[in-house]
Design an enzyme around this catalytic site. Structure first.
Site, PDB file in Angstrom:
ATOM      1  N   GLY A  44      -6.853  10.738 -19.039  1.00  0.00           N
ATOM      2  CA  GLY A  44      -7.888   9.758 -18.742  1.00  0.00           C
ATOM      3  C   GLY A  44      -7.304   8.364 -18.688  1.00  0.00           C
ATOM      4  O   GLY A  44      -6.249   8.085 -19.265  1.00  0.00           O
ATOM      5  N   SER A  45      -7.990   7.463 -17.991  1.00  0.00           N
ATOM      6  CA  SER A  45      -7.562   6.070 -17.954  1.00  0.00           C
ATOM      7  C   SER A  45      -8.099   5.343 -19.194  1.00  0.00           C
ATOM      8  O   SER A  45      -8.920   5.874 -19.930  1.00  0.00           O
ATOM      9  CB  SER A  45      -8.075   5.410 -16.673  1.00  0.00           C
ATOM     10  OG  SER A  45      -7.465   6.029 -15.562  1.00  0.00           O
ATOM     11  N   GLY A  46      -7.606   4.117 -19.409  1.00  0.00           N
ATOM     12  CA  GLY A  46      -8.036   3.350 -20.565  1.00  0.00           C
ATOM     13  C   GLY A  46      -7.035   3.372 -21.704  1.00  0.00           C
ATOM     14  O   GLY A  46      -7.266   2.755 -22.747  1.00  0.00           O
ATOM     15  N   HIS A  47      -5.916   4.102 -21.514  1.00  0.00           N
ATOM     16  CA  HIS A  47      -4.879   4.198 -22.550  1.00  0.00           C
ATOM     17  C   HIS A  47      -3.613   3.425 -22.159  1.00  0.00           C
ATOM     18  O   HIS A  47      -2.550   3.646 -22.729  1.00  0.00           O
ATOM     19  CB  HIS A  47      -4.498   5.659 -22.787  1.00  0.00           C
ATOM     20  CG  HIS A  47      -5.628   6.526 -23.211  1.00  0.00           C
ATOM     21  ND1 HIS A  47      -6.291   6.327 -24.396  1.00  0.00           N
ATOM     22  CD2 HIS A  47      -6.229   7.583 -22.615  1.00  0.00           C
ATOM     23  CE1 HIS A  47      -7.252   7.244 -24.510  1.00  0.00           C
ATOM     24  NE2 HIS A  47      -7.228   8.008 -23.438  1.00  0.00           N
ATOM     25  N   ASP A  72      -8.471  18.184 -20.333  1.00  0.00           N
ATOM     26  CA  ASP A  72      -7.110  18.278 -19.784  1.00  0.00           C
ATOM     27  C   ASP A  72      -6.628  19.729 -19.771  1.00  0.00           C
ATOM     28  O   ASP A  72      -6.021  20.178 -18.806  1.00  0.00           O
ATOM     29  CB  ASP A  72      -6.149  17.408 -20.600  1.00  0.00           C
ATOM     30  CG  ASP A  72      -6.474  15.931 -20.474  1.00  0.00           C
ATOM     31  OD1 ASP A  72      -6.466  15.422 -19.343  1.00  0.00           O
ATOM     32  OD2 ASP A  72      -6.755  15.288 -21.502  1.00  0.00           O
ATOM     33  N   HIS A  82     -10.162   8.379 -28.511  1.00  0.00           N
ATOM     34  CA  HIS A  82     -11.430   8.125 -27.836  1.00  0.00           C
ATOM     35  C   HIS A  82     -12.519   7.913 -28.866  1.00  0.00           C
ATOM     36  O   HIS A  82     -13.695   8.099 -28.590  1.00  0.00           O
ATOM     37  CB  HIS A  82     -11.808   9.280 -26.914  1.00  0.00           C
ATOM     38  CG  HIS A  82     -10.658   9.764 -26.105  1.00  0.00           C
ATOM     39  ND1 HIS A  82      -9.808  10.758 -26.545  1.00  0.00           N
ATOM     40  CD2 HIS A  82     -10.196   9.363 -24.911  1.00  0.00           C
ATOM     41  CE1 HIS A  82      -8.867  10.947 -25.627  1.00  0.00           C
ATOM     42  NE2 HIS A  82      -9.086  10.113 -24.638  1.00  0.00           N
TER      43      HIS A  82
END
Lengths: 334, 212
Positions: free
Chosen positions: A54-57, A110, A219
């Site tokens: 996921g994005s945001g990391h 994932d 998250h």
């Protein structure tokens, strides 16, 4: 929400545009807007290295694309796994004719998307093998280690797997080394504040003011305890206790990685590292590689994670090999 | 035995896509209570794209499900994409070689889809997921079929059971997925995946009954 965004539902698209514009020497677009490959990838004669998440990391995952590291990456929405097709396309973008190693983190989405993507690749005769990172000691007890989440230890696993591939090891050997890397790695995080997914506009969990959540996930997954915030010294002790209780590190050589979760100042990461170094010394653990910075973040979460990898001669050699990327550069040019 | 030709049933896939797109805001609202609040956005994105790929002249039901499944695998990540993607792909595969669907082949198709979801996601009944709609729906359908009820009656039973299954998620505590973080606090809210699943099964059941 006070953020530097346009349409909050298109933050990933907009970030990809900026990443490609900022790093044309490292990153190249592919036909799939959610797949980025390294300039020069695929390299023929070498096992391809793929990750995704996921994005945001950021800088994970795309920030570890480059020579000596990841060949192609699949990007998901914020905090959501990339699609199966994106993983599949990343496999193809990384394939130099010797198979692909997909090194990713243990999350339900994932796992499912990679599993489907491996099937799609198999139908085309492309062999993909996987290593699933599960370094977060707080996410499940040791006897249920297969349920543990993958966190910042993933970075060291990518480094090891990619360096092994650069030595022209075959796919099975790359997988053995990457699996050894994650098996020798333990992490834990502490969260001090929640984070906000731009499209949601508000945090979907909270940490009480003046408190910290020990063992929080990337998250906001629940940790092991919420306690009043302590000093950096005590935080380091808490985290190191959990890590050292999980795997014998005493007297060993290690790589140590301290990562901010997005909103904690670098100064504080160094304060924490100072105490981590004291604890290592007290246990006669020698840090041969030290990384302090924002390596694997969770949007604007305040907090920190500590990762330790126990080194043998092979892991030490592979961590030391040259690499260049947004998030991690080692040695001269490669 | 009553049956519907797969060709006649083809447009039902577009109806299923439409019901999701239409209720996107509602699904996101449910999800926002105990999850990320993005279920409606992600689902409608995938189903809208599937509607576009199906085009104005829908293929038969099997090809429609295959296109829908492929699109979801292409466009939606997270857990939703692969779960619904394999649900529809495996249902499409079970229809291979047929040109009509009847009570028994519908049951077999549903079993194939549900098995794909459980195999991939690993959720059990009571975990507060779409399985809590799928499992009672397929069990009730089987029961009606075993009693020798006609296709139409079995589809009605499926429709009612999926509604009841959705309602039952309200009182469950999430044990899997991101809502599980909330523990007890997830009780009192419907599960968003169960809600979208109920909409899909409802549209499928209604669409087939129109031809019976």
């Amino acid at each position: 929400m006070n953020r530097v965004v346009n349409n909050p539902e298109e933050v990933v698209e907009d970030a990809v545009t900026g990443l490609l514009a900022a790093h044309p020497d490292l990153l190249a677009a592919t036909d799939n807007p959610r797949v980025i490959r390294a300039v020069g990838a695929p390299k023929s004669g070498k096992v391809g290295i793929v990750t995704g998440g996921g994005s945001g990391h950021e800088p994970a995952f795309v920030g570890y694309v480059g020579p000596g590291l990841i060949d192609a990456v699949a990007l998901g929405e914020v905090f959501a796994s990339p699609s199966a097709r994106s993983f599949h396309h990343a496999f193809k973008a990384a394939d130099g004719g010797h198979g692909v190693a997909c090194l990713y983190g243990n999350y339900a989405g994932d796992n499912m998307n990679v599993k489907m993507a491996v099937k799609l690749a198999e139908r085309e005769g492309l062999v993909v093998k996987t290593v699933v990172a599960n370094d977060d000691v707080a996410s499940a007890p040791a006897e249920e280690a297969s349920k543990r989440r993958g966190v910042a230890g993933e970075i060291l696993t990518w480094k090891v797997g990619a360096a092994r591939a650069d030595e022209r090891a075959d796919l099975d050997a790359v997988i053995v080394s990457a699996q050894k890397a994650i098996d020798a790695t333990r992490s834990i995080g502490i969260g001090l504040s929640a984070c906000t997914i731009p499209a949601a506009g508000k945090p979907n969990f909270t940490i009480k003011e003046g408190h910290m959540e020990v063992g929080i996930g990337h998250h906001g997954e629940p940790g092991v305890a919420v306690v009043p915030t302590r000093s950096a010294r005590d935080m380091a002790a808490l985290m190191m206790d959990a890590i050292l209780a999980d795997l014998p590190f005493a007297g060993e050589d290690v790589a140590v990685l301290v990562s901010g979760l997005g909103a904690t100042p670098l100064m504080e990461l160094y304060i924490l590292y100072g105490h981590v170094a004291e604890i290592l010394a007290a246990h006669h653990i020698a840090p041969r590689h030290r990384f302090v910075g924002n390596y694997f973040t969770s949007l604007d979460m305040m907090g920190v994670s500590v990762t330790l990898m126990r080194l043998d001669a092979e892991l030490d050699r592979l961590i030391s090999a040259p690499a260049r990327s947004i998030g991690l550069t080692i040695g001269g040019k490669s | 035995m009553d049956s519907v030709s797969l060709k006649d049933a083809g447009p039902i896939v577009a109806d299923m896509a439409a019901v999701i797109v239409e209720h996107a805001a509602y699904l996101s609202e449910i999800d926002g209570a105990i999850g990320d609040g993005d279920h409606g956005i992600n689902m409608s994105k995938g189903f809208r794209r599937a509607g576009e790929r199906l085009g104005p002249h829908p293929p038969d039901l099997a090809q429609g499900f295959a296109t829908l499944g492929e699109t979801l695998l292409d466009e939606i990540g997270g857990s939703t994409g692969p779960l619904y993607g394999s649900f529809f792909l495996d249902m499409a595969a079970s229809l291979k070689g047929r040109d009509a669907i009847d009570r028994d082949s519908f049951g077999a198709m549903l079993h194939a889809g549900v098995a794909a979801v459980i195999d991939l996601g690993g959720a059990k009944t009571g975990d507060k997921t779409l399985v809590d709609v799928l499992a009672p729906a397929v069990a009730t359908y089987d029961e009606a079929a075993a009693k020798g009820e006609p296709f139409h009656t079995c589809l009605e039973a499926l429709d009612r059971a999926s509604e009841a299954g959705l309602e039952a998620t309200r009182d469950m505590v999430a044990r899997i997925g991101r809502a599980s973080r909330l523990g007890e606090r997830s009780r009192g809210h419907l599960d968003a995946g169960a809600a979208s699943c109920r909409m899909l099964l409802g549209a499928l059941s209604r669409g087939l009954r129109r031809h019976l």
